[in-house]
Design an enzyme around this catalytic site. Structure first.
Site, mmCIF file in Angstrom:
data_model
loop_
_atom_site.group_PDB
_atom_site.id
_atom_site.type_symbol
_atom_site.label_atom_id
_atom_site.label_comp_id
_atom_site.label_asym_id
_atom_site.label_seq_id
_atom_site.Cartn_x
_atom_site.Cartn_y
_atom_site.Cartn_z
ATOM 1 N N ASN A 71 0.866 -1.179 0.000
ATOM 2 C CA ASN A 71 0.000 0.000 0.000
ATOM 3 C C ASN A 71 0.903 1.229 0.000
ATOM 4 O O ASN A 71 1.471 1.572 1.027
ATOM 5 C CB ASN A 71 -0.894 -0.042 1.252
ATOM 6 C CG ASN A 71 -1.699 1.235 1.434
ATOM 7 O OD1 ASN A 71 -1.807 2.057 0.526
ATOM 8 N ND2 ASN A 71 -2.271 1.414 2.621
ATOM 9 N N TRP A 72 1.011 1.859 -1.162
ATOM 10 C CA TRP A 72 1.948 2.983 -1.288
ATOM 11 C C TRP A 72 1.384 4.272 -0.694
ATOM 12 O O TRP A 72 2.057 5.291 -0.675
ATOM 13 C CB TRP A 72 2.310 3.205 -2.761
ATOM 14 C CG TRP A 72 3.013 2.051 -3.409
ATOM 15 C CD1 TRP A 72 3.350 0.856 -2.828
ATOM 16 C CD2 TRP A 72 3.457 1.964 -4.768
ATOM 17 N NE1 TRP A 72 3.979 0.043 -3.741
ATOM 18 C CE2 TRP A 72 4.066 0.695 -4.947
ATOM 19 C CE3 TRP A 72 3.409 2.835 -5.860
ATOM 20 C CZ2 TRP A 72 4.611 0.289 -6.166
ATOM 21 C CZ3 TRP A 72 3.945 2.420 -7.071
ATOM 22 C CH2 TRP A 72 4.540 1.171 -7.217
ATOM 23 N N LYS A 73 0.133 4.252 -0.275
ATOM 24 C CA LYS A 73 -0.533 5.431 0.294
ATOM 25 C C LYS A 73 -0.339 6.640 -0.632
ATOM 26 O O LYS A 73 -0.283 6.480 -1.844
ATOM 27 C CB LYS A 73 -0.022 5.698 1.715
ATOM 28 C CG LYS A 73 -0.059 4.439 2.586
ATOM 29 C CD LYS A 73 0.056 4.746 4.042
ATOM 30 C CE LYS A 73 0.172 3.452 4.818
ATOM 31 N NZ LYS A 73 -0.001 3.613 6.231
ATOM 32 N N HIS A 121 -9.546 0.927 4.941
ATOM 33 C CA HIS A 121 -8.272 1.136 5.648
ATOM 34 C C HIS A 121 -8.522 2.080 6.819
ATOM 35 O O HIS A 121 -9.332 3.001 6.729
ATOM 36 C CB HIS A 121 -7.242 1.724 4.676
ATOM 37 C CG HIS A 121 -5.858 1.734 5.231
ATOM 38 N ND1 HIS A 121 -5.435 2.672 6.155
ATOM 39 C CD2 HIS A 121 -4.798 0.910 5.021
ATOM 40 C CE1 HIS A 121 -4.175 2.412 6.484
ATOM 41 N NE2 HIS A 121 -3.761 1.350 5.809
ATOM 42 N N GLU A 179 -6.970 4.515 7.893
ATOM 43 C CA GLU A 179 -6.783 5.946 7.570
ATOM 44 C C GLU A 179 -8.024 6.503 6.880
ATOM 45 O O GLU A 179 -8.369 7.674 7.057
ATOM 46 C CB GLU A 179 -5.511 6.124 6.717
ATOM 47 C CG GLU A 179 -4.261 5.916 7.561
ATOM 48 C CD GLU A 179 -3.035 5.444 6.791
ATOM 49 O OE1 GLU A 179 -3.020 5.514 5.554
ATOM 50 O OE2 GLU A 179 -2.069 4.999 7.456
ATOM 51 N N GLU A 220 -5.364 -5.227 10.645
ATOM 52 C CA GLU A 220 -4.387 -4.158 10.850
ATOM 53 C C GLU A 220 -4.684 -3.418 12.155
ATOM 54 O O GLU A 220 -5.513 -2.495 12.177
ATOM 55 C CB GLU A 220 -4.456 -3.165 9.685
ATOM 56 C CG GLU A 220 -4.116 -3.766 8.348
ATOM 57 C CD GLU A 220 -3.494 -2.732 7.419
ATOM 58 O OE1 GLU A 220 -2.411 -2.997 6.913
ATOM 59 O OE2 GLU A 220 -4.088 -1.663 7.231
ATOM 60 N N GLY A 225 2.306 2.158 10.714
ATOM 61 C CA GLY A 225 3.229 3.276 10.525
ATOM 62 C C GLY A 225 3.913 3.734 11.800
ATOM 63 O O GLY A 225 4.504 4.807 11.842
ATOM 64 N N SER A 229 3.461 -2.309 10.340
ATOM 65 C CA SER A 229 4.924 -2.293 10.498
ATOM 66 C C SER A 229 5.587 -3.629 10.163
ATOM 67 O O SER A 229 6.548 -4.031 10.820
ATOM 68 C CB SER A 229 5.292 -1.821 11.911
ATOM 69 O OG SER A 229 4.777 -0.525 12.148
ATOM 70 N N GLY A 281 2.791 -1.143 4.344
ATOM 71 C CA GLY A 281 2.832 0.280 4.004
ATOM 72 C C GLY A 281 4.266 0.723 3.766
ATOM 73 O O GLY A 281 4.829 0.533 2.687
#
Ligand code: PEP
Length: 250
Positions: free
Chosen positions: A9-11, A96, A98, A168, A174, A214, A235
């Site tokens: 997931n490159w965000k 997600h 976020e 998650e 992160g 992580s 991530g």
């Protein structure tokens, strides 16, 4: 046997030049040896078309990080499932933490998106996970069960068997803090049990469950060797080809 799936997931990272370098690095490393795991990359929307072209003749699959549930219409700023399949996406990450936290996405909205994903031939990767306060209050499983019940509402067993669920824990995303392999494995086992209760045992046995939070080369092997963990959603460590490959090959 469930094929393990490692998704990056490159965000909101990578411009086109960076995305190209990253994909070329992954492709080069993948030619160096046999990889038994499925590999998925999820660039930001602006990179999807470029990355789709770059991975065209490879086994790497393309995923998006979000979508709206309508196929088209006056929804300024949104991207539809039809647009994602048109550009070559196979997967879409939905729910997600976020998206839930910063954009107010509810379980009901996520459920609509999951149904739309299936309607337009995308495989959803549904993210669930508890906050630190919920873990400390011993509410992890109750909370995740509620996310699963609402998120998977009205789906068929056939659909659920095709999808991916990513466990998650929010406190591990992160932050550099990882759930221990046992903690992660325990929750993934409980997720499978909940799916068996909501649908049936066969569906739960086929469904793939990832851990995310992580994950890096140094902890991947232990996490991926847990019975009910079928891959990782990555991530930070998916933004460098070497780091991502270390997980894929762990
Ligand atoms: C994620 O964003 O899904 C994630 C797991 O991030 P990180 O690997 O950076 O914790």
């Amino acid at each position: 046997m469930r094929k393990q799936i490692i998704a990056g997931n490159w965000k909101m990272h990578t411009d086109l030049a960076e995305a190209t370098i990253l994909v070329e690095g992954i492709k080069a490393a993948l030619t160096e040896g046999e990889v038994s795991r499925e590999v998925v990359v999820c660039p930001p929307f602006t990179g999807l078309s470029t990355v789709a072209d770059l991975i065209e003749d490879t086994e790497v699959r393309l995923g998006a990080q979000n979508m709206y549930f309508e196929p088209k219409g006056a929804f300024t700023g949104e991207v539809s499932p039809l647009m994602l399949t048109d550009v070559g996406c196979h997967y879409v990450i939905l729910g997600h933490s976020e998206r839930r936290e910063y954009f107010g996405e509810t379980d009901a909205l996520i459920n609509q998106k999951i149904k739309a994903a299936f309607q337009y031939d995308l495989i959803p990767i549904l993210c669930v996970g508890e906050s630190l306060a919920q873990r400390e209050a011993n509410e992890t499983q109750t909370f995740i069960n509620s996310q699963l019940t609402a998120g998977l509402a009205d789906l068929t067993a056939e659909q659920v068997s095709q999808m991916v669920i990513a466990y998650e824990p929010i406190w591990a995303i992160g932050t550099g803090k990882t759930a221990t392999a046992e903690q992660a494995g325990e929750v993934c086992t409980a997720i499978r049990a909940k799916v068996a209760e909501l649908f049936d045992k066969e569906t739960a046995e086929v469904l793939r469950i990832q851990y995310g939070g992580s994950v890096k080369g140094s902890n991947a092997q232990e996490i991926l060797s847990q019975l009910d963990i079928d891959g990782a959603l990555v991530g930070g460590a998916s933004l460098k080809a070497d780091d991502f490959m270390a997980i894929i090959k762990a």
